[in-house]
Design an enzyme around this catalytic site. Structure first.
Site, PDB file in Angstrom:
ATOM      1  N   GLU A 119      79.393  23.857  76.713  1.00 52.00           N
ATOM      2  CA  GLU A 119      78.420  24.830  77.243  1.00 52.00           C
ATOM      3  C   GLU A 119      77.101  24.824  76.475  1.00 52.00           C
ATOM      4  O   GLU A 119      76.056  25.163  77.025  1.00 52.00           O
ATOM      5  CB  GLU A 119      79.020  26.238  77.259  1.00 52.00           C
ATOM      6  CG  GLU A 119      80.121  26.431  78.304  1.00 52.00           C
ATOM      7  CD  GLU A 119      81.509  26.065  77.771  1.00 52.00           C
ATOM      8  OE1 GLU A 119      81.573  25.466  76.668  1.00 52.00           O
ATOM      9  OE2 GLU A 119      82.507  26.368  78.439  1.00 52.00           O
TER      10      GLU A 119
ATOM     11  N   PHE B 212      91.965  38.984  77.805  1.00 53.56           N
ATOM     12  CA  PHE B 212      91.940  37.539  77.575  1.00 53.56           C
ATOM     13  C   PHE B 212      90.527  36.991  77.795  1.00 53.56           C
ATOM     14  O   PHE B 212      89.905  37.254  78.812  1.00 53.56           O
ATOM     15  CB  PHE B 212      92.929  36.839  78.524  1.00 53.56           C
ATOM     16  CG  PHE B 212      92.910  35.347  78.358  1.00 53.56           C
ATOM     17  CD1 PHE B 212      93.291  34.749  77.165  1.00 53.56           C
ATOM     18  CD2 PHE B 212      92.479  34.524  79.396  1.00 53.56           C
ATOM     19  CE1 PHE B 212      93.250  33.380  76.999  1.00 53.56           C
ATOM     20  CE2 PHE B 212      92.439  33.145  79.242  1.00 53.56           C
ATOM     21  CZ  PHE B 212      92.828  32.571  78.031  1.00 53.56           C
ATOM     22  N   GLN B 213      90.064  36.253  76.834  1.00 57.37           N
ATOM     23  CA  GLN B 213      88.724  35.660  76.849  1.00 57.37           C
ATOM     24  C   GLN B 213      87.605  36.678  77.026  1.00 57.37           C
ATOM     25  O   GLN B 213      86.591  36.405  77.658  1.00 57.37           O
ATOM     26  CB  GLN B 213      88.629  34.554  77.909  1.00 57.37           C
ATOM     27  CG  GLN B 213      89.529  33.368  77.549  1.00 57.37           C
ATOM     28  CD  GLN B 213      89.208  32.116  78.333  1.00 57.37           C
ATOM     29  OE1 GLN B 213      88.833  32.192  79.496  1.00 57.37           O
ATOM     30  NE2 GLN B 213      89.378  30.961  77.693  1.00 57.37           N
TER      31      GLN B 213
ATOM     32  N   MET C  78      66.780  13.710  56.819  1.00 65.85           N
ATOM     33  CA  MET C  78      65.832  14.738  56.393  1.00 65.85           C
ATOM     34  C   MET C  78      66.404  15.545  55.236  1.00 65.85           C
ATOM     35  O   MET C  78      65.672  15.913  54.310  1.00 65.85           O
ATOM     36  CB  MET C  78      65.494  15.637  57.581  1.00 65.85           C
ATOM     37  CG  MET C  78      64.435  16.668  57.292  1.00 65.85           C
ATOM     38  SD  MET C  78      62.940  15.937  56.610  1.00 65.85           S
ATOM     39  CE  MET C  78      61.973  15.654  58.074  1.00 65.85           C
TER      40      MET C  78
ATOM     41  N   LYS D 138      84.286  39.525  86.661  1.00 63.99           N
ATOM     42  CA  LYS D 138      84.951  38.816  87.745  1.00 63.99           C
ATOM     43  C   LYS D 138      85.074  39.673  89.014  1.00 63.99           C
ATOM     44  O   LYS D 138      84.874  39.191  90.132  1.00 63.99           O
ATOM     45  CB  LYS D 138      86.338  38.386  87.268  1.00 63.99           C
ATOM     46  CG  LYS D 138      87.007  37.355  88.147  1.00 63.99           C
ATOM     47  CD  LYS D 138      88.263  36.823  87.470  1.00 63.99           C
ATOM     48  CE  LYS D 138      88.875  35.702  88.302  1.00 63.99           C
ATOM     49  NZ  LYS D 138      90.078  35.140  87.642  1.00 63.99           N
TER      50      LYS D 138
HETATM   51  C1  LIG Z   1      62.358  19.263  60.684  1.00 68.59           C
HETATM   52  C2  LIG Z   1      61.225  20.050  61.239  1.00 68.59           C
HETATM   53  C3  LIG Z   1      59.960  19.915  60.705  1.00 68.59           C
HETATM   54  C4  LIG Z   1      58.889  20.574  61.248  1.00 68.59           C
HETATM   55  N1  LIG Z   1      57.644  20.334  60.747  1.00 68.59           N
HETATM   56  C5  LIG Z   1      56.573  20.817  61.400  1.00 68.59           C
HETATM   57  C6  LIG Z   1      55.239  20.425  61.026  1.00 68.59           C
HETATM   58  O1  LIG Z   1      55.036  19.667  60.101  1.00 68.59           O
HETATM   59  N2  LIG Z   1      54.212  20.902  61.754  1.00 68.59           N
HETATM   60  C7  LIG Z   1      54.403  21.755  62.824  1.00 68.59           C
HETATM   61  O2  LIG Z   1      53.431  22.138  63.479  1.00 68.59           O
HETATM   62  N3  LIG Z   1      55.621  22.149  63.174  1.00 68.59           N
HETATM   63  C8  LIG Z   1      56.711  21.687  62.498  1.00 68.59           C
HETATM   64  N4  LIG Z   1      57.960  22.076  62.917  1.00 68.59           N
HETATM   65  C9  LIG Z   1      58.080  22.989  64.048  1.00 68.59           C
HETATM   66  C10 LIG Z   1      57.894  24.444  63.629  1.00 68.59           C
HETATM   67  O3  LIG Z   1      59.076  24.903  63.049  1.00 68.59           O
HETATM   68  C11 LIG Z   1      57.551  25.334  64.845  1.00 68.59           C
HETATM   69  O4  LIG Z   1      58.520  25.194  65.826  1.00 68.59           O
HETATM   70  C12 LIG Z   1      56.227  25.001  65.465  1.00 68.59           C
HETATM   71  O5  LIG Z   1      55.222  24.891  64.491  1.00 68.59           O
HETATM   72  C13 LIG Z   1      55.862  26.069  66.456  1.00 68.59           C
HETATM   73  O6  LIG Z   1      54.750  25.701  67.186  1.00 68.59           O
HETATM   74  P1  LIG Z   1      53.948  26.758  68.069  1.00 68.59           P
HETATM   75  O7  LIG Z   1      53.626  27.945  67.225  1.00 68.59           O
HETATM   76  O8  LIG Z   1      52.839  26.027  68.699  1.00 68.59           O
HETATM   77  O9  LIG Z   1      54.984  27.095  69.245  1.00 68.59           O
HETATM   78  P2  LIG Z   1      55.912  28.338  69.548  1.00 68.59           P
HETATM   79  O10 LIG Z   1      56.768  28.645  68.408  1.00 68.59           O
HETATM   80  O11 LIG Z   1      56.559  28.040  70.836  1.00 68.59           O
HETATM   81  O12 LIG Z   1      54.908  29.539  69.736  1.00 68.59           O
HETATM   82  C14 LIG Z   1      54.100  29.591  70.867  1.00 68.59           C
HETATM   83  C15 LIG Z   1      53.128  30.747  70.719  1.00 68.59           C
HETATM   84  O13 LIG Z   1      52.290  30.758  71.879  1.00 68.59           O
HETATM   85  C16 LIG Z   1      52.305  32.033  72.478  1.00 68.59           C
HETATM   86  N5  LIG Z   1      52.152  31.871  73.929  1.00 68.59           N
HETATM   87  C17 LIG Z   1      53.097  31.582  74.844  1.00 68.59           C
HETATM   88  N6  LIG Z   1      52.555  31.535  76.078  1.00 68.59           N
HETATM   89  C18 LIG Z   1      51.248  31.803  75.935  1.00 68.59           C
HETATM   90  C19 LIG Z   1      50.166  31.920  76.856  1.00 68.59           C
HETATM   91  N7  LIG Z   1      50.333  31.735  78.176  1.00 68.59           N
HETATM   92  N8  LIG Z   1      48.944  32.217  76.372  1.00 68.59           N
HETATM   93  C20 LIG Z   1      48.759  32.417  75.038  1.00 68.59           C
HETATM   94  N9  LIG Z   1      49.749  32.335  74.130  1.00 68.59           N
HETATM   95  C21 LIG Z   1      50.978  32.026  74.577  1.00 68.59           C
HETATM   96  C22 LIG Z   1      53.648  32.614  72.092  1.00 68.59           C
HETATM   97  O14 LIG Z   1      53.616  34.020  72.180  1.00 68.59           O
HETATM   98  C23 LIG Z   1      53.823  32.080  70.682  1.00 68.59           C
HETATM   99  O15 LIG Z   1      53.200  32.925  69.745  1.00 68.59           O
HETATM  100  C24 LIG Z   1      59.070  21.445  62.343  1.00 68.59           C
HETATM  101  C25 LIG Z   1      60.336  21.625  62.856  1.00 68.59           C
HETATM  102  C26 LIG Z   1      61.413  20.936  62.331  1.00 68.59           C
HETATM  103  C27 LIG Z   1      62.753  21.117  62.937  1.00 68.59           C
HETATM  104  C1  LIG Z   2      72.869  22.197  63.952  1.00 66.89           C
HETATM  105  C2  LIG Z   2      72.163  21.830  62.708  1.00 66.89           C
HETATM  106  N1  LIG Z   2      72.855  21.675  61.565  1.00 66.89           N
HETATM  107  C3  LIG Z   2      72.206  21.324  60.428  1.00 66.89           C
HETATM  108  C4  LIG Z   2      70.857  21.121  60.420  1.00 66.89           C
HETATM  109  C5  LIG Z   2      70.131  20.725  59.134  1.00 66.89           C
HETATM  110  N2  LIG Z   2      69.510  19.417  59.282  1.00 66.89           N
HETATM  111  C6  LIG Z   2      68.206  19.251  59.562  1.00 66.89           C
HETATM  112  S1  LIG Z   2      67.747  17.673  59.718  1.00 66.89           S
HETATM  113  C7  LIG Z   2      69.307  17.140  59.403  1.00 66.89           C
HETATM  114  C8  LIG Z   2      69.632  15.678  59.353  1.00 66.89           C
HETATM  115  C9  LIG Z   2      69.547  15.024  60.654  1.00 66.89           C
HETATM  116  O1  LIG Z   2      70.107  13.750  60.514  1.00 66.89           O
HETATM  117  P1  LIG Z   2      69.851  12.628  61.592  1.00 66.89           P
HETATM  118  O2  LIG Z   2      70.104  13.158  62.943  1.00 66.89           O
HETATM  119  O3  LIG Z   2      70.608  11.420  61.199  1.00 66.89           O
HETATM  120  O4  LIG Z   2      68.297  12.393  61.501  1.00 66.89           O
HETATM  121  P2  LIG Z   2      67.433  11.699  60.346  1.00 66.89           P
HETATM  122  O5  LIG Z   2      66.862  12.801  59.522  1.00 66.89           O
HETATM  123  O6  LIG Z   2      68.343  10.817  59.562  1.00 66.89           O
HETATM  124  O7  LIG Z   2      66.390  10.954  61.096  1.00 66.89           O
HETATM  125  C10 LIG Z   2      70.157  18.207  59.154  1.00 66.89           C
HETATM  126  C11 LIG Z   2      71.574  18.100  58.791  1.00 66.89           C
HETATM  127  C12 LIG Z   2      70.183  21.321  61.648  1.00 66.89           C
HETATM  128  N3  LIG Z   2      68.868  21.206  61.742  1.00 66.89           N
HETATM  129  N4  LIG Z   2      70.859  21.648  62.763  1.00 66.89           N
END
Ligand SMILES: Cc1cc2nc3c(=O)[nH]c(=O)nc-3n(C[C@H](O)[C@H](O)[C@H](O)COP(=O)(O)OP(=O)(O)OC[C@H]3O[C@@H](n4cnc5c(N)ncnc54)[C@H](O)[C@@H]3O)c2cc1C
Ligand SMILES: Cc1ncc(C[n+]2csc(CCOP(=O)(O)OP(=O)(O)O)c2C)c(N)n1
Ligand SMILES: [Mg+2]
Lengths: 578, 187
Positions: free
Chosen positions: A54, A116-117, A477, A166
């Site tokens: 799911e 159940f469930q 990472m 249900k």
């Molecule tokens: C491993 C990892 C590394 C990351 N590294 C980076 C990085 O280096 N740089 C980076 O940027 N991000 C990075 N991120 C992502 C980060 O965590 C955020 O998800 C991201 O920065 C959010 O971007 P955002 O604020 O544009 O989008 P969102 O979080 O989606 O926010 C959108 C915003 O826009 C507003 N909005 C929505 N609709 C409208 C509309 N119609 N008009 C006006 N406003 C609106 C919302 O209210 C909200 O405030 C990383 C994520 C991971 C998993």
């Molecule tokens: C569900 C979940 N568990 C743990 C993490 C923490 N986490 C972030 S990046 C990462 C490693 C991802 O490994 P892989 O998919 O092999 O990507 P790589 O960084 O090697 O490119 C982990 C464990 C996460 N983001 N999401």
């Protein structure tokens, strides 16, 4: 003549059809049986995709929603079916993705008895949904579903859960799908724009010497690419994007600097830190974007345009707060913006750019294949034109850095929650909408194993997706953090994988393995000729790092840079290798 | 700083859960929350008292509350003229010869004795927080065995036009319930 009565189950499908839904991702079970039984009468209008978990259903709905802008729909039974959806709901919530999840619930008579469930899923889901409903009366069913779609898609989009016992699915009533405007007195997704704010906005832009636009996910959600570019072009403002803002403005556009934040390039972060005006367009100053809040862009005035007022002044105190839909706000302000050239500012930025180019990983010479090079090749091989869905980890950041996106909604990725396992199901979901582009999943070896059961769904549905597994043998990472901040003590980050080619074979799909740059394009060409899912495993350098990196909580300008390498493309002796 | 928010919510199951969940999730400090029926069927009126030192966070509480679908309207009345009341019941073990002393304290604070048993009295008071606090501290010398106390309820002074919940922000004169804009929000 009396109108014919329908069961709750039939009403659910009728409502979905009225909402324009033609695909539902789901998994049956006891408490949703009546609805699945009724599905047999609606097959012509609705395609049901049988998922393998799911959580996969929720990511599929999410992927469908992100690529289309329409509401994606997932369905599950009560209890474990419903709780399996929580990760997907949280993922959609963090990234403002409109999905509706319909869950079966135990009959009303036994709710609260640990039947159940039985799980109090509306109770569990409150913090991870925009809103959720438990329908206790079949007379309210149609209105509730209608409301759920409205709430999911309007204002700042988000996930909505509708829990339907249900007996409500079995109960009969007349089906009326109201055409009236929805009246939720407490829900005002949009507000009027204030003229004074617009004037102030224009004044601040016209006075700025070193402005930067911070382009966020809001650009995509508001479909405001044109308006944002118009503002940038008129006043010569460089644009930095967030991870989720990628594609909102074309990466190839000369004003677009690239991604900001933790793994943003130096010139982008330096531009932000040295700016005198930040114009935040639909982005929420995530901590991966700002680094240390205390030292964030210290000398700039800040304008924040966001549809959600609770995002404004949450992390960063701003000078001008504008509540509203981004496109709408920009359409009001653009006529007041003066044309201007900002040569000096652009010279400074390109200085930073030149310096970082010397460290570009694409110029490294090594026998091993580097993740970044692999992704660059995928970019070449797809002519920068594919729909890319990434998972979470190093490969995700490398994609953001090395795959240039020129169109909105061509990169789907879990940003806010960083949900490993997102990519494969999200791509399956997206494939039900996107028919014109090649679809590529870019996924790590760890992430792929988190939801690989959905490969069976992809095969059963014959969806046209290509899966690029970037195999570095590590939870890369996390390994990177261990190397940088925990003295390279690799606690539980080396990860083994099955033989992916045999796995592909077991699922009855074609698989290829590449170990060097030259093999990539030929493998991609083979994969492209095949209809249905294919898999390519990229064996890449194990100990590669994503640079630059701003350590969590550090100042945005204190980036750890990739070590310099010499004229032969190798790292200089003293620098730490990879 | 204490922040008093008058909140109109739909009287539906789970609404209280949503509000408390919001405060917990966002790590907002909530001091009290009182909820009861309002003048309009189907609508409850809540008085929420939050305690957040940072102005920015107080604004954030307001806009987060407003965002909940079941929350119809919120007004931050922290700096507006209001009547505010808390209610308290205090049970005291008492010797017959102490009754006069207790009575004096009770009168001083405009409280009342609502039950006089053989060995106990119950004191009731409905007043501002400060008065209630003083009452409690002045009764400390006696053998208090139970205290039950509500959070604050508040009502703004002056003429209020009845809120039309069908179209809450459309009619002239009812703008007092119109949501604040971030730019004009007074913390
Ligand atoms: C491993 C990892 C590394 C990351 N590294 C980076 C990085 O280096 N740089 C980076 O940027 N991000 C990075 N991120 C992502 C980060 O965590 C955020 O998800 C991201 O920065 C959010 O971007 P955002 O604020 O544009 O989008 P969102 O979080 O989606 O926010 C959108 C915003 O826009 C507003 N909005 C929505 N609709 C409208 C509309 N119609 N008009 C006006 N406003 C609106 C919302 O209210 C909200 O405030 C990383 C994520 C991971 C998993
Ligand atoms: C569900 C979940 N568990 C743990 C993490 C923490 N986490 C972030 S990046 C990462 C490693 C991802 O490994 P892989 O998919 O092999 O990507 P790589 O960084 O090697 O490119 C982990 C464990 C996460 N983001 N999401
Ligand atoms: Mg890996």
């Amino acid at each position: 003549m009396k109108k014919q009565k329908l069961t709750g189950a039939e009403i659910i499908w009728e409502c979905l059809i009225k909402e324009g839904v033609d695909v539902v991702f789901g998994y049956p079970g006891g408490a949703i049986l009546p609805t699945y039984d009724a599905l047999n009468n609606y097959r012509e209008k609705i395609h049901h995709v049988l998922v393998r978990h799911e959580q996969g259903a929720t990511h599929m709905a999410d992927g469908y929603a992100r690529v289309s802008g329409n509401v994606g729909v997932a369905m599950a039974t009560s209890g474990p079916g419903a709780t399996n959806m929580i990760t997907g709901l949280a993922t959609a919530m963090m990234d403002s993705s409109p999905i509706v999840c319909i869950t079966g619930q135990v009959p009303t008579a036994v709710i609260g008895s640990d039947a159940f469930q039985e799980v109090d899923i509306t109770g569990v889901a409150i913090p991870v949904t925009k809103h959720c409903y438990l329908v206790m009366d079949v007379e309210e069913l149609a209105d509730t579903i209608r409301e759920a779609f409205y709430v999911a898609r309007s204002g700042r989009p988000g996930p909505v859960l509708v829990d339907i016992p249900k007996d409500i699915q079995n109960a009969e009533t007349e089906f009326i799908y109201s055409e009236k405007e929805i009246n939720l007195p407490g829900y005002q997704p949009t507000v009027d724009i204030q003229d004074d704010d617009i004037k102030e906005f224009a004044k601040m832009v016209n006075e700025a010497k070193k402005p930067v636009i911070l382009a966020g996910h809001g650009i995509l959600l508001s479909e405001a690419s044109k308006e944002t570019l118009e503002l940038a072009e008129k006043a010569s403002i460089p644009i930095a994007t967030t991870l989720l803002g990628i594609g909102g403005v074309p990466d190839s556009h000369p004003l677009v600097l690239g991604m900001m934040g933790m793994h943003g390039e130096t010139w982008v972060n330096n531009a932000i830190q040295n700016a005198d005006l930040l114009i935040a367009c639909g982005m929420r100053f995530d901590d991966r974007v700002t680094g240390n809040l205390k030292t964030y862009s210290p000398n700039s005035k800040k304008i924040h345009i966001d549809i959600d007022p609770s995002e404004i002044n949450k992390n960063i105190k701003v000078d001008l707060a504008i509540q509203g839909d981004l496109g709408n706000v920009l359409r009001h302000v653009n006529p007041f913006i003066n044309s201007a050239k900002k040569t000096e500012w652009f010279n400074i930025i390109s200085g930073w750019n030149k310096e970082s180019q010397q460290r570009d990983v694409l110029n490294i010479k090594t026998d091993a294949l580097l993740g970044a090079q692999a992704i660059r090749k995928i970019w070449e091989g797809t002519k920068g034109n594919a729909l890319i869905i990434t998972d979470v980890g190093q490969h995700q950041m490398l994609e953001a850095q090395y795959y240039e996106h020129d169109d909105p909604r061509t990169l789907l990725t879990s940003g806010g929650l960083g949900t490993m396992g997102f990519s494969l199901p999200a791509a399956i979901g997206a494939s039900f909408y996107e028919k014109d582009r090649d679809i590529w999943v870019i996924v790590g070896d760890g992430s792929f194993q988190m939801m690989l059961m959905e490969l069976a769904t992809a095969v059963q549905e014959g969806v046209n997706i290509n899966i690029a597994i970037i195999n570095n043998g590590y939870l890369g990472m996390v390994r990177q953090w261990q190397q940088m901040f925990y003295d390279a003590r690799y606690a539980e980050t080396p990860i083994s994988s099955p033989d992916f080619l045999k796995l592909a074979e077991a699922y009855g799909i074609n698989g290829y393995r590449v170990k060097s740059l030259d093999e990539i394009i030929p493998a991609m060409n083979k994969a492209n000729k095949i209809t249905g899912p294919t898999l390519i495993e990229f064996i890449v350098e194990e100990h590669d790092m994503v640079y630059p990196m701003v350590p969590a909580g550090a100042n945005l300008n204190d980036m750890i840079q990739r070590p310099l390498f010499n004229e032969n493309g190798q790292y200089k002796k003293k620098e730490k290798v990879l | 700083m204490k922040q008093t928010l008058i909140t109109l919510v739909e009287d539906k199951p789970g609404v209280l859960n949503r509000i408390s969940s919001l405060f917990r999730r966002r790590n907002f400090n909530i001091e009290s929350l009182v909820v009861g029926k309002s003048e309009t069927p189907g609508v409850s009126r809540m008085t929420i008292v939050a305690n957040e030192p940072e102005a920015r966070k107080r604004g954030n509480i307001y806009f987060n509350l407003l965002k909940l679908v079941n929350v119809i309207a919120v007004k931050d009345v922290s700096k507006l003229p209001c009547v505010s009341r808390e209610f308290i019941l205090i049970k005291i073990n008492i010797d017959p010869n102490q009754l006069n002393e207790v009575n004096t304290v009770v009168k001083q604070h405009s409280a009342r004795i609502v039950d006089m048993g053989a060995e106990t009295v119950i004191v009731e008071a409905a007043d501002e927080e400060l008065v209630i606090n003083n009452l409690v501290s002045d009764l400390q010398p006696f053998d208090i065995t139970e205290i039950v106390r509500t959070g604050k309820i508040a009502m703004r002074l002056g003429k209020t036009l009845k809120v039309n919940f069908e179209k809450i922000n459309e009619k002239e004169g009812e703008i007092r319930w119109k949501p604040e804009q971030v730019s004009s929000y007074q913390y």
